[in-house]
Design an enzyme around this catalytic site. Structure first.
Site, mmCIF file in Angstrom:
data_model
loop_
_atom_site.group_PDB
_atom_site.id
_atom_site.type_symbol
_atom_site.label_atom_id
_atom_site.label_comp_id
_atom_site.label_asym_id
_atom_site.label_seq_id
_atom_site.Cartn_x
_atom_site.Cartn_y
_atom_site.Cartn_z
ATOM 1 N N THR B 146 0.693 -0.747 0.024
ATOM 2 C CA THR B 146 0.227 -0.440 0.025
ATOM 3 C C THR B 146 0.734 1.293 0.852
ATOM 4 O O THR B 146 1.745 1.287 -1.410
ATOM 5 C CB THR B 146 -0.759 -0.214 1.131
ATOM 6 O OG1 THR B 146 0.036 -0.563 2.194
ATOM 7 C CG2 THR B 146 -1.932 -1.271 0.862
ATOM 8 N N THR B 180 -2.115 -1.692 7.574
ATOM 9 C CA THR B 180 -2.149 -3.114 8.010
ATOM 10 C C THR B 180 -0.729 -3.795 8.110
ATOM 11 O O THR B 180 0.061 -3.427 6.588
ATOM 12 C CB THR B 180 -3.255 -3.343 7.230
ATOM 13 O OG1 THR B 180 -4.533 -2.563 6.939
ATOM 14 C CG2 THR B 180 -2.913 -4.919 7.338
ATOM 15 N N GLU B 260 6.643 4.417 7.242
ATOM 16 C CA GLU B 260 5.830 5.849 6.204
ATOM 17 C C GLU B 260 6.483 6.972 7.110
ATOM 18 O O GLU B 260 7.083 7.396 8.181
ATOM 19 C CB GLU B 260 4.249 5.826 6.783
ATOM 20 C CG GLU B 260 3.368 4.995 5.941
ATOM 21 C CD GLU B 260 2.156 5.087 6.260
ATOM 22 O OE1 GLU B 260 2.302 5.867 7.094
ATOM 23 O OE2 GLU B 260 0.857 4.543 5.846
ATOM 24 N N ASN B 379 0.036 11.010 5.663
ATOM 25 C CA ASN B 379 -0.991 10.667 7.483
ATOM 26 C C ASN B 379 -2.113 11.577 6.909
ATOM 27 O O ASN B 379 -2.479 11.064 7.380
ATOM 28 C CB ASN B 379 -0.696 9.787 8.360
ATOM 29 C CG ASN B 379 0.374 8.586 8.378
ATOM 30 O OD1 ASN B 379 -0.665 7.605 7.851
ATOM 31 N ND2 ASN B 379 1.261 8.625 8.498
ATOM 32 N N SER B 384 -7.905 10.672 1.115
ATOM 33 C CA SER B 384 -8.695 11.413 0.788
ATOM 34 C C SER B 384 -8.558 11.036 -0.249
ATOM 35 O O SER B 384 -6.243 10.628 -0.852
ATOM 36 C CB SER B 384 -8.507 12.919 1.055
ATOM 37 O OG SER B 384 -8.333 13.561 2.389
#
Lengths: 384, 384
Positions: B146, B180, B260, B379, B384
């Site tokens: 992802t 996840t 991230e 994040n 969005s």
């Protein structure tokens, strides 16, 4: 006017040179009586700064005649020598004011693990004492700022003729706290130490204790409440407690509004909880979820973050019964998709997240902020 | 090769069109046997995604013949219809492969609270089945990404002739997890479901469970271990468990390295704890301290943040006995100032923080990352 809103108090805020920036860094609050009653609550962090150890002992006696507060250094994790520095600060304050050092509270805020420049601080005590005035509350509030962008004061006056006022610095909570939170409250009501303590603990429990800006607990958090009795009025305890709570709530929201780097104030209302403790636990868990805090920063009504946070708690709830609203739009119903998330407007600074656990009658509110790049920038260079 | 490093497995990764980006989003792993033994561990979040509910039941039977995994949607908080989608995915996979749907595990990752586009996913299952190959491990690892910037695979081959391999996506931990985390491990060793379960739980406890990138627990975390027995070799359990742990540790560190927005990997070693549980608690508390994570990002050896974090735990320690080192320099000794903080170099990506509680013989390591403006940016616009 803050700490000098109530009669019987003088205050000062001066530049002792503790901060390299050359901005004010030393505040003094003196209770001129006739009473010297006091109460205090302190950080629950087991790593406590020297001034916390000192002031806890002072407050135990129920009498505080003066509070000396410095910014520019937390005097935490500084060992026995750091404690000696706190002791010397109280002694110098007592000496110049003709008081008993055992009745002088000390508070410090700033970087952990650095000794205070006593060669600057001690002469500063003399300067502050010389600058004391009955309208020095604002100057004192300015001198305790660290990363605060504005100084914070509040006051309420009761129809019976007594006042509760105060000042605060920091952006966080009693336990935990973002940076050090220091609060001095004063009143000219006639209230003994025991009643002060009751009112203060009751007030902080639902105000400062419910602000959770970044989940980090300070080593220095201190809230003091001093009563001069100068109004001559003995207040009804309930009215007094409510006044203290009002001032604490006012200051607490000022802390949230000035949190480091924040662009949003987030109010988290948890309702339908089995107990108040569980409501607080769920609200606090939501408040500490970095992914949610980032989403709010981006004005993204990402309610999945709220549910995944709630799911980590042990509070009573059925995952298939959870409802979540963002700014009044119930985007999650019965643990699944609810109203259209596009109906949610998050343009305003204040964002309200409501979680209904459908597990009982209890509720609680916790305040937090969004997580921003500015927060990262501010805290990635804090001690350098 | 990842999940196809071991004999007896085929895999595929294809683009079903679930993701708007048009990148691969559907992976399939098939165990061709002769054995179909399996074990799994899943998120401890009480808000669980539909595929977690499904796969927990599948794994309970001890037999898994295939795993179908999608990115582009978590299928969490999607109610009974979401569960039907998972069920339909397993049924379609079973149908096209001639298997029993009750032996097909399903895993999903992506945004919470959105139904999957089944009109794209189900035809994608057919496409994936047609693309299955004995060297499809890399493609499968790519298709489950992802926000991952790289795909993650690992494998070890034992001298006795059996292999453990695997793939992972995400940047977090089993409980909690950043986004996840999905992991599929495969082996061609001859190992029954009970022994797989023992090895897997032992391995995850000290690998994925000790990665805490941002303290946020996912609704979808899934780790599966499938054994084909195709090597014909029954391994020594200790050697097998160690091989599983090695692959898990390798993948866990790849997750940390790709978290991230992170610019630093932080290893937190807590030593001298009274118990391992307390060592983990202290290490995890340090790992979740946003102020410390920002300081590390700024290459600032601000050890006061470490002490104030430790102070919030209930672990056994004397605050005046705490020692803390950053990259080997003991900047805090006996709860106070230690070696010169200017001796600390934090230029490398890896930062090691060591805390000695001087309270016992136990120790634990937790991995985390720094907190960066990039994390906030990534994040704040995730859904969005």
């Amino acid at each position: 006017m803050g700490v000098t809103a109530a009669q019987g108090f003088r205050a000062a805020g001066i530049t002792a040179g503790i901060k390299a920036s050359g901005t004010p860094d030393l505040a003094l609050v003196v209770n001129d009586g006739p009473t010297l009653a006091a109460a205090g609550v302190f950080t629950s962090n087991r790593v406590k700064a020297a001034p916390v150890h000192w002031s806890e002992q002072v407050v135990k006696g129920g009498t505080v005649s003066a509070v000396i507060l410095n910014s520019g250094g937390a005097n935490a994790c500084t060992g026995p020598l750091g404690f000696q520095d706190t002791h010397a600060t109280a002694e110098r304050t007592a000496e110049v004011l003709g008081l008993n050092a055992a009745e002088v509270a000390v508070a410090s805020t700033g970087l952990i693990g650095v000794r205070l420049p006593m060669d600057k601080l001690l002469p500063g005590v003399d300067t502050a004492a010389a600058a004391l005035s009955a309208d020095g509350g604002e100057a004192a509030a300015v001198a305790i700022k660290t990363t605060d962008t504005v100084h914070k004061t509040a006051a309420v006056t009761h129809a019976d003729g007594w006042t509760v006022g105060g000042m605060a610095k920091g952006a966080g909570m009693l336990a935990p706290g973002l940076a050090t939170m220091l609060v001095v409250l004063t009143t000219d009501a006639v209230v003994d130490a025991q009643r002060l303590d009751t009112a203060l603990r009751s007030a902080t429990r639902t105000t400062f204790d419910r602000v959770d800006s970044d989940g980090c607990m300070s080593t220095n958090d201190t809230v003091l409440l001093l009563a001069s009795g100068a109004s001559g009025v003995t207040p009804d305890q309930a009215a007094f407690a409510e006044a203290v709570r009002t001032v604490c709530a006012d200051l607490a929201l000022q802390l949230v509004g000035d949190a480091e780097g924040a662009s949003k104030d987030i109010r988290i209302d948890v309702v339908g909880a089995a107990t108040e403790a569980e409501a607080v636990d769920v609200a606090r868990t939501i408040a500490r979820n970095n992914l949610l805090k980032c989403a709010v920063h981006g004005e993204d009504p990402n309610w999945g973050r709220v549910l995944s946070a709630i799911g980590t708690t042990s509070a009573a709830f059925d995952p298939d019964a959870l409802d979540v609203a963002i700014n009044g739009v119930w985007v999650c119903r019965s643990g699944g998709v609810g109203e259209d998330r596009d109906l949610v407007s998050m343009k305003d600074r204040q964002v309200v997240i409501t979680a209904d656990l459908h597990a009982g009658p209890a509720e609680a509110t916790v305040w937090t902020n969004d997580l921003t790049a500015d927060y990262v920038h501010e805290n990635s260079a804090y001690s350098s």
